[in-house]
Enzyme design. Sequence first.
Site, PDB file in Angstrom:
ATOM      1  N   LYS A  13      -6.883   1.338  -3.334  1.00  0.00           N
ATOM      2  CA  LYS A  13      -6.457   0.662  -2.102  1.00  0.00           C
ATOM      3  C   LYS A  13      -6.575   1.618  -0.914  1.00  0.00           C
ATOM      4  CE  LYS A  13      -4.862  -2.502   0.647  1.00  0.00           C
ATOM      5  NZ  LYS A  13      -3.570  -3.173   0.713  1.00  0.00           N
TER       6      LYS A  13
ATOM      7  N   THR B 235       0.859  -1.179   0.000  1.00  0.00           N
ATOM      8  CA  THR B 235       0.000   0.000   0.000  1.00  0.00           C
ATOM      9  C   THR B 235       0.896   1.231   0.000  1.00  0.00           C
ATOM     10  OG1 THR B 235      -1.716  -1.177   1.204  1.00  0.00           O
ATOM     11  CG2 THR B 235      -1.802   1.223   1.264  1.00  0.00           C
TER      12      THR B 235
ATOM     13  N   LYS C   1       0.302   3.531   9.500  1.00  0.00           N
ATOM     14  CA  LYS C   1       0.887   3.676   8.163  1.00  0.00           C
ATOM     15  C   LYS C   1      -0.196   3.930   7.116  1.00  0.00           C
ATOM     16  CE  LYS C   1       2.097  -0.094   5.797  1.00  0.00           C
ATOM     17  NZ  LYS C   1       1.469  -0.001   4.459  1.00  0.00           N
TER      18      LYS C   1
END
Lengths: 299, 299
Positions: free
Chosen positions: A172, A96, A240
């Site tokens: 995503k 990602t 993250k």
Amino acid sequence: MGQKIAVIGLGSMGYGIAQSCLRAGHKVFGADVRAEAVERFQSEGGQSGALADHLGNIDTAVLVVLNAQQTEAVLFGEDGIAPKMKAGALVVGCATVPPACATHLAQRCGELGLHYLDAPISGGSIKAAAGQLGIMASGTPGAFDAAEPMLTACAETVFRLGDSAGMGSAMKAVNQLLAGVHIATMAEAMNFGLSQGIAPGTFLEVISKCAGSSWMLENRAPHIVAGDYTPHSQVNIWPKDLGIVGEIAQASGVETPIAETALAQYRRAVDMGLGHEDDAAVIKVYAKAAGLVLPGEDA
Amino acid sequence: MGQKIAVIGLGSMGYGIAQSCLRAGHKVFGADVRAEAVERFQSEGGQSGALADHLGNIDTAVLVVLNAQQTEAVLFGEDGIAPKMKAGALVVGCATVPPACATHLAQRCGELGLHYLDAPISGGSIKAAAGQLGIMASGTPGAFDAAEPMLTACAETVFRLGDSAGMGSAMKAVNQLLAGVHIATMAEAMNFGLSQGIAPGTFLEVISKCAGSSWMLENRAPHIVAGDYTPHSQVNIWPKDLGIVGEIAQASGVETPIAETALAQYRRAVDMGLGHEDDAAVIKVYAKAAGLVLPGEDA
């Protein structure tokens, strides 16, 4: 005829992808900083020897590392693999990463004559091992053609999101916004219910059949009911990934207040030392603040 | 043998409940402040005449009104129905109310010799009309026995959550926390995706098959894709229901920061004049702030 495929990063997702490629009849090189993961994969049918010796021959390198920095380092850092790959070979980026990063990596690969498929994955480690991932992919028609063997081996569904890298990563990020919020909201609601005398098992039984359900609730709530925080996916993923969402939102002038609030809860979980536990452990932030006892804890 | 059932409140949920009771062979009196709803129901097979004339004979009164205040007014206000009902009759409370309110109503009904079932509902108007609701119920065994005909007519699933009123409402609050957050998060994520060039239709197609999906996303996102904000469930529901969540949380010393953030978005939607639109219209708060154009809007 089988391909030569390198899978870089043999974590819970990468290992499953490597297994799926093996099962489809390809020659698969597994690489990881952890020697034991590499050895285990070789013992299960992976190619032996150092990946570096074979880089000039591989058709596809699948990068299943943690983030953008690692993806860039594997490709273009010291001992980066991209300059050693043959022209026409394919790089598949599964981490990602911010869409702009995917666009940039595709451009640098293109300058070396390599295809780049922006291909973040969804589905979890069990689906990875079964070759049943959802892959949110974008890239040139040439990149998609080159990726056909790998996608066939690993994916149940390939979403073709556009002709250039970046759109896969954008989708995503959308998915992670939802998934991250849904896990934290499941924790918030389960803790709220607990304060009203609703046991976690009853919560799961009822809500999973009601309008308040989500994919993540059905997947993660059982971990809390069982008091088992074995990390299928770590708390550390969310600072993250929701951080990436926040960066994109800020750069685009878009408000994401709910994602920000969920992010703050994951950061509190990391501060409590829960970073390496399963992400369902974010409920411990709520339970601690309320003085409530979760399954598996001593009263 | 059929019962005599009064359904008070013929909105989208109450009308379906009344229809389901009719279909099961009961004599059903429909009551509503809107005369046209009462007339329509009578034309479809409901009992004619004024409910007041029959109150002493009805077995079950199902209250499908907006909130705690209305429930209390119908039962115990001026012209309240509870004092006119026969001993042993049943009151079924379907509105979303604070658990303490349900406990209090059950106690007052008990003093009049009436059963009270705390029975919030989940499933939406289509399931209400089909007799396929999920009902989160709690009450005495006597109340459950008395409710058997109504529950059989209206519910696909009855969750028996305890032997006293309050637990049904507590579970409904848990469900509403999740459902309200999931709708607002769907809107936040769809708007975020739109800013990255992801069309709402593509968002729905991809995310509904991925880990970011939720019951509410699959149910409400199509409204945005179609640009159709016909109110199946209004924005106005959420300041009320997430307000109840907030009250319970505060009284119980529990943190609900994500629900609070979603509540703030619904309040912004009401301030924009969207209270009577479908709750998916909360996306207009996000799109306006970002200057983005939604399906059905002029660019």
